[in-house]
Structure formats: structure tokens, C-alpha cells
Design a protein around this motif. Structure first.
Motif, PDB file in Angstrom:
ATOM      1  N   MET A 150       3.314   6.658  -5.599  1.00  0.00           N
ATOM      2  CA  MET A 150       3.114   6.024  -6.744  1.00  0.00           C
ATOM      3  C   MET A 150       1.940   7.119  -7.236  1.00  0.00           C
ATOM      4  O   MET A 150       1.468   7.418  -8.958  1.00  0.00           O
ATOM      5  CB  MET A 150       3.446   4.345  -7.445  1.00  0.00           C
ATOM      6  CG  MET A 150       4.559   4.285  -7.192  1.00  0.00           C
ATOM      7  SD  MET A 150       4.695   2.054  -7.753  1.00  0.00           S
ATOM      8  CE  MET A 150       4.870   2.116  -9.310  1.00  0.00           C
ATOM      9  N   THR A 151       0.814   6.805  -6.378  1.00  0.00           N
ATOM     10  CA  THR A 151       0.177   7.580  -6.981  1.00  0.00           C
ATOM     11  C   THR A 151      -1.415   8.202  -6.246  1.00  0.00           C
ATOM     12  O   THR A 151      -1.311   9.142  -6.653  1.00  0.00           O
ATOM     13  CB  THR A 151      -1.180   5.882  -6.900  1.00  0.00           C
ATOM     14  OG1 THR A 151      -2.107   5.866  -6.024  1.00  0.00           O
ATOM     15  CG2 THR A 151      -1.135   5.025  -8.190  1.00  0.00           C
ATOM     16  N   GLU A 152      -0.298   8.977  -5.283  1.00  0.00           N
ATOM     17  CA  GLU A 152      -1.275   9.098  -3.932  1.00  0.00           C
ATOM     18  C   GLU A 152      -2.783   8.640  -3.344  1.00  0.00           C
ATOM     19  O   GLU A 152      -3.246  10.012  -2.769  1.00  0.00           O
ATOM     20  CB  GLU A 152      -1.088  11.129  -4.280  1.00  0.00           C
ATOM     21  CG  GLU A 152      -0.105  11.998  -5.120  1.00  0.00           C
ATOM     22  CD  GLU A 152      -0.089  13.115  -5.520  1.00  0.00           C
ATOM     23  OE1 GLU A 152      -1.132  13.777  -5.269  1.00  0.00           O
ATOM     24  OE2 GLU A 152       1.066  13.650  -5.802  1.00  0.00           O
ATOM     25  N   ALA A 153      -3.170   7.770  -3.732  1.00  0.00           N
ATOM     26  CA  ALA A 153      -4.621   6.814  -3.360  1.00  0.00           C
ATOM     27  C   ALA A 153      -4.024   7.129  -1.867  1.00  0.00           C
ATOM     28  O   ALA A 153      -3.270   6.318  -1.648  1.00  0.00           O
ATOM     29  CB  ALA A 153      -4.549   6.006  -4.188  1.00  0.00           C
ATOM     30  N   SER A 154      -4.876   6.810  -1.275  1.00  0.00           N
ATOM     31  CA  SER A 154      -4.748   6.860   0.372  1.00  0.00           C
ATOM     32  C   SER A 154      -3.737   7.601   1.454  1.00  0.00           C
ATOM     33  O   SER A 154      -4.000   7.842   2.237  1.00  0.00           O
ATOM     34  CB  SER A 154      -4.197   5.650   0.167  1.00  0.00           C
ATOM     35  OG  SER A 154      -5.057   5.030   1.681  1.00  0.00           O
ATOM     36  N   VAL A 174       1.250  -1.400  -0.195  1.00  0.00           N
ATOM     37  CA  VAL A 174      -0.072   0.072  -0.165  1.00  0.00           C
ATOM     38  C   VAL A 174       0.913   1.384  -0.047  1.00  0.00           C
ATOM     39  O   VAL A 174       0.532   2.554  -0.700  1.00  0.00           O
ATOM     40  CB  VAL A 174      -1.010  -0.173   0.946  1.00  0.00           C
ATOM     41  CG1 VAL A 174      -1.822   1.736   1.505  1.00  0.00           C
ATOM     42  CG2 VAL A 174      -1.940  -1.753   1.225  1.00  0.00           C
ATOM     43  N   ASP A 175       2.171   2.100   0.451  1.00  0.00           N
ATOM     44  CA  ASP A 175       2.798   2.131   0.084  1.00  0.00           C
ATOM     45  C   ASP A 175       3.397   2.650  -0.524  1.00  0.00           C
ATOM     46  O   ASP A 175       3.339   3.363  -0.810  1.00  0.00           O
ATOM     47  CB  ASP A 175       4.075   1.725   1.703  1.00  0.00           C
ATOM     48  CG  ASP A 175       3.737   2.446   2.931  1.00  0.00           C
ATOM     49  OD1 ASP A 175       2.648   2.486   2.862  1.00  0.00           O
ATOM     50  OD2 ASP A 175       4.230   2.419   3.508  1.00  0.00           O
ATOM     51  N   ASP A 176       3.350   1.944  -1.681  1.00  0.00           N
ATOM     52  CA  ASP A 176       3.990   1.881  -2.577  1.00  0.00           C
ATOM     53  C   ASP A 176       2.835   2.214  -3.777  1.00  0.00           C
ATOM     54  O   ASP A 176       3.583   3.150  -4.248  1.00  0.00           O
ATOM     55  CB  ASP A 176       4.930   0.080  -3.074  1.00  0.00           C
ATOM     56  CG  ASP A 176       6.294  -0.182  -3.231  1.00  0.00           C
ATOM     57  OD1 ASP A 176       6.478   0.481  -2.154  1.00  0.00           O
ATOM     58  OD2 ASP A 176       6.066  -1.326  -3.466  1.00  0.00           O
ATOM     59  N   GLU A 186      -8.111   2.912   2.410  1.00  0.00           N
ATOM     60  CA  GLU A 186      -6.681   1.798   2.543  1.00  0.00           C
ATOM     61  C   GLU A 186      -7.141  -0.161   2.489  1.00  0.00           C
ATOM     62  O   GLU A 186      -5.574  -0.228   1.646  1.00  0.00           O
ATOM     63  CB  GLU A 186      -5.368   1.868   3.157  1.00  0.00           C
ATOM     64  CG  GLU A 186      -3.949   1.805   4.202  1.00  0.00           C
ATOM     65  CD  GLU A 186      -3.925   1.704   4.790  1.00  0.00           C
ATOM     66  OE1 GLU A 186      -2.909   1.347   5.657  1.00  0.00           O
ATOM     67  OE2 GLU A 186      -3.529   3.553   5.077  1.00  0.00           O
ATOM     68  N   ASP A 187      -8.005  -0.121   3.132  1.00  0.00           N
ATOM     69  CA  ASP A 187      -8.608  -1.665   3.265  1.00  0.00           C
ATOM     70  C   ASP A 187      -8.574  -2.062   1.606  1.00  0.00           C
ATOM     71  O   ASP A 187      -7.975  -3.018   0.950  1.00  0.00           O
ATOM     72  CB  ASP A 187      -9.852  -1.767   4.118  1.00  0.00           C
ATOM     73  CG  ASP A 187      -9.748  -1.564   5.233  1.00  0.00           C
ATOM     74  OD1 ASP A 187      -7.723  -1.697   5.475  1.00  0.00           O
ATOM     75  OD2 ASP A 187     -10.613  -1.244   6.416  1.00  0.00           O
ATOM     76  N   GLU A 188      -8.969  -1.039   0.595  1.00  0.00           N
ATOM     77  CA  GLU A 188      -9.948  -1.363  -0.740  1.00  0.00           C
ATOM     78  C   GLU A 188      -8.170  -1.297  -1.264  1.00  0.00           C
ATOM     79  O   GLU A 188      -8.470  -2.096  -2.522  1.00  0.00           O
ATOM     80  CB  GLU A 188     -10.674  -0.441  -1.112  1.00  0.00           C
ATOM     81  CG  GLU A 188     -11.301  -1.455  -2.515  1.00  0.00           C
ATOM     82  CD  GLU A 188     -12.287   0.041  -3.396  1.00  0.00           C
ATOM     83  OE1 GLU A 188     -12.549  -0.756  -4.313  1.00  0.00           O
ATOM     84  OE2 GLU A 188     -12.816   1.007  -2.336  1.00  0.00           O
ATOM     85  N   ILE A 189      -7.300  -0.758  -1.485  1.00  0.00           N
ATOM     86  CA  ILE A 189      -5.950  -0.589  -1.880  1.00  0.00           C
ATOM     87  C   ILE A 189      -6.001  -2.268  -1.943  1.00  0.00           C
ATOM     88  O   ILE A 189      -4.897  -2.560  -2.553  1.00  0.00           O
ATOM     89  CB  ILE A 189      -5.496   0.502  -2.044  1.00  0.00           C
ATOM     90  CG1 ILE A 189      -5.528   1.377  -2.159  1.00  0.00           C
ATOM     91  CG2 ILE A 189      -3.739   0.179  -2.530  1.00  0.00           C
ATOM     92  CD1 ILE A 189      -5.350   2.677  -1.560  1.00  0.00           C
ATOM     93  N   GLN A 190      -5.622  -2.472  -0.575  1.00  0.00           N
ATOM     94  CA  GLN A 190      -4.602  -4.068  -0.251  1.00  0.00           C
ATOM     95  C   GLN A 190      -5.286  -4.743  -0.233  1.00  0.00           C
ATOM     96  O   GLN A 190      -4.712  -5.742  -1.513  1.00  0.00           O
ATOM     97  CB  GLN A 190      -4.862  -3.748   1.718  1.00  0.00           C
ATOM     98  CG  GLN A 190      -3.846  -5.283   2.086  1.00  0.00           C
ATOM     99  CD  GLN A 190      -2.747  -4.881   1.618  1.00  0.00           C
ATOM    100  OE1 GLN A 190      -2.140  -4.136   2.209  1.00  0.00           O
ATOM    101  NE2 GLN A 190      -1.816  -6.086   0.637  1.00  0.00           N
ATOM    102  N   GLU A 191      -6.628  -4.980  -0.907  1.00  0.00           N
ATOM    103  CA  GLU A 191      -7.370  -5.668  -1.599  1.00  0.00           C
ATOM    104  C   GLU A 191      -7.348  -5.809  -2.631  1.00  0.00           C
ATOM    105  O   GLU A 191      -7.235  -6.997  -3.694  1.00  0.00           O
ATOM    106  CB  GLU A 191      -9.053  -5.400  -1.704  1.00  0.00           C
ATOM    107  CG  GLU A 191      -9.951  -5.764   0.349  1.00  0.00           C
ATOM    108  CD  GLU A 191     -11.162  -5.406   0.278  1.00  0.00           C
ATOM    109  OE1 GLU A 191     -11.879  -5.325  -0.808  1.00  0.00           O
ATOM    110  OE2 GLU A 191     -11.410  -5.482   1.312  1.00  0.00           O
ATOM    111  N   ILE A 192      -7.729  -4.688  -3.854  1.00  0.00           N
ATOM    112  CA  ILE A 192      -6.894  -5.325  -4.790  1.00  0.00           C
ATOM    113  C   ILE A 192      -5.112  -5.704  -5.081  1.00  0.00           C
ATOM    114  O   ILE A 192      -5.470  -6.042  -5.665  1.00  0.00           O
ATOM    115  CB  ILE A 192      -7.161  -3.492  -5.466  1.00  0.00           C
ATOM    116  CG1 ILE A 192      -8.406  -3.099  -5.426  1.00  0.00           C
ATOM    117  CG2 ILE A 192      -6.327  -3.517  -6.753  1.00  0.00           C
ATOM    118  CD1 ILE A 192      -8.649  -1.796  -6.048  1.00  0.00           C
TER     119      ILE A 192
END
Length: 66
Positions: free
Chosen positions: A34-38, A28-30, A45-51
Motif C-alpha cells: 500500500m505504501t512501498e515502505a520497506s 507488513v506485506d500489506d 521493517e521491524d519499526e513498521i511491525q511495531e507500529i
């Protein structure tokens, strides 16, 4: 739906996150770097981890078949 917005604060789409993973993001930190998401409220953040988990598992299965 791959063009959906995952991070509404920074307007980052699923497709952008997927591209970051294809470009080497593993955490998620990457993705944040790279994208500024979260990096706004952090609510996605949880959805990004799921992806990440989903796409990295898919990649492992694909590489295992080669």
C-alpha cells in the motif's frame, strides 16, 4: 511525532503507515504493497511491525469498549 519519516528509502511517514492501517492493512506485506515502505533496503521493517502491533492493539481495545 506522527509526521516523522519511518522509511527513509521511500520517504514514507508514520502518518502514511497509520492511514494504510486505517484502510485495512494488517501485515507488513500489506504496508509494503500500500505504501512501498520497506521495499528499498528493508531496514525499517521491524519499526513498521511495531507500529502495526501498537495501532492494531489500540483498535482492538477501542472496538472492545463499544
Amino acid at each position: 511525532m506522527e509526521d516523522r519519516i519511518v522509511c527513509h528509502c521511500m520517504e514514507v511517514s508514520y502518518e502514511t503507515i497509520k492511514k494504510a492501517i486505517e484502510d485495512g492493512a494488517k501485515t507488513v506485506d500489506d504496508i509494503k504493497e500500500m505504501t512501498e515502505a520497506s521495499t528499498g533496503c528493508g531496514g525499517c521493517e521491524d519499526e513498521i511491525q511495531e507500529i502495526l502491533d501498537e495501532l492494531l492493539r489500540s483498535e482492538e481495545r477501542r472496538v472492545g469498549k463499544e
